[in-house]
Design a protein around this motif. Structure first.
Motif, PDB file in Angstrom:
ATOM      1  N   MET A   1       0.830  -1.205   0.000  1.00  0.00           N
ATOM      2  CA  MET A   1       0.000   0.000   0.000  1.00  0.00           C
ATOM      3  C   MET A   1       0.865   1.257   0.000  1.00  0.00           C
ATOM      4  O   MET A   1       0.586   2.215  -0.720  1.00  0.00           O
ATOM      5  N   LEU A   2       1.916   1.247   0.818  1.00  0.00           N
ATOM      6  CA  LEU A   2       2.798   2.412   0.885  1.00  0.00           C
ATOM      7  C   LEU A   2       3.509   2.631  -0.447  1.00  0.00           C
ATOM      8  O   LEU A   2       3.672   3.772  -0.892  1.00  0.00           O
ATOM      9  N   LYS A   3       3.927   1.548  -1.071  1.00  0.00           N
ATOM     10  CA  LYS A   3       4.583   1.661  -2.384  1.00  0.00           C
ATOM     11  C   LYS A   3       3.611   2.256  -3.394  1.00  0.00           C
ATOM     12  O   LYS A   3       3.970   3.163  -4.146  1.00  0.00           O
ATOM     13  N   ASN A   4       2.375   1.762  -3.422  1.00  0.00           N
ATOM     14  CA  ASN A   4       1.368   2.296  -4.344  1.00  0.00           C
ATOM     15  C   ASN A   4       1.077   3.765  -4.052  1.00  0.00           C
ATOM     16  O   ASN A   4       0.941   4.575  -4.971  1.00  0.00           O
ATOM     17  N   ALA A   5       0.969   4.094  -2.760  1.00  0.00           N
ATOM     18  CA  ALA A   5       0.707   5.486  -2.384  1.00  0.00           C
ATOM     19  C   ALA A   5       1.853   6.384  -2.821  1.00  0.00           C
ATOM     20  O   ALA A   5       1.639   7.490  -3.320  1.00  0.00           O
ATOM     21  N   ASP A   6       3.097   5.896  -2.658  1.00  0.00           N
ATOM     22  CA  ASP A   6       4.264   6.668  -3.068  1.00  0.00           C
ATOM     23  C   ASP A   6       4.248   6.895  -4.577  1.00  0.00           C
ATOM     24  O   ASP A   6       4.556   7.989  -5.054  1.00  0.00           O
ATOM     25  N   GLU A   7       3.880   5.871  -5.334  1.00  0.00           N
ATOM     26  CA  GLU A   7       3.796   6.007  -6.795  1.00  0.00           C
ATOM     27  C   GLU A   7       2.715   7.012  -7.177  1.00  0.00           C
ATOM     28  O   GLU A   7       2.921   7.839  -8.062  1.00  0.00           O
ATOM     29  N   GLU A   8       1.562   6.943  -6.497  1.00  0.00           N
ATOM     30  CA  GLU A   8       0.480   7.900  -6.764  1.00  0.00           C
ATOM     31  C   GLU A   8       0.931   9.314  -6.425  1.00  0.00           C
ATOM     32  O   GLU A   8       0.669  10.251  -7.161  1.00  0.00           O
TER      33      GLU A   8
END
Length: 125
Positions: free
Chosen positions: A101-108
């Motif tokens: 989730m954190l990786k996806n949030a960082d990408e967003e």
């Protein structure tokens, strides 16, 4: 995506516009009303996508999640609502769900930053 394709017109009351202008008068992070409104909309979308943590870092889950957790607490599976959420978060951490989730949030977030950088360049034209 940095290219402007659409112009959006919104209606806003004088009081709301005064509130925005007042905020912008002491917050020089934004170069224009347009930049501020774009950023506010994107931040709102990000918050809604996550949907569980509010700006003051308190937990505010979807009503269905809240109902299910409350039912589990009243059924004796957890001692408290906070304890239930803590266990859910620990389990998500153990299963690498949190890191995903954190990786996806960082990408967003990176995508939003890139869009805003393009917007700043556009606003200067």
């Amino acid at each position: 995506m940095n290219e402007k394709n659409e112009k959006l017109t919104i209606r806003i009351s004088n009081d709301e516009l005064e509130e925005i202008d007042s905020f912008l008068s002491y917050n020089n992070s934004y170069t224009s009303r347009s930049e501020f409104i774009r950023m506010a909309v994107l931040e709102y979308i990000s918050i809604k996508r996550v949907g569980i943590i509010t700006k003051n870092n308190s937990i505010h889950p979807d009503p269905l999640i809240e109902k299910a957790v409350s039912k589990m607490v009243s059924g004796g599976f957890y001692k408290s609502i906070d304890g239930a959420y803590e266990e859910i978060i620990r389990e998500a951490w153990r299963k690498n769900i949190v890191s995903g989730m954190l990786k996806n949030a960082d990408e967003e977030y990176s995508k939003i930053e890139n869009i805003l950088e393009g917007e700043k360049k556009y606003d200067k034209l």
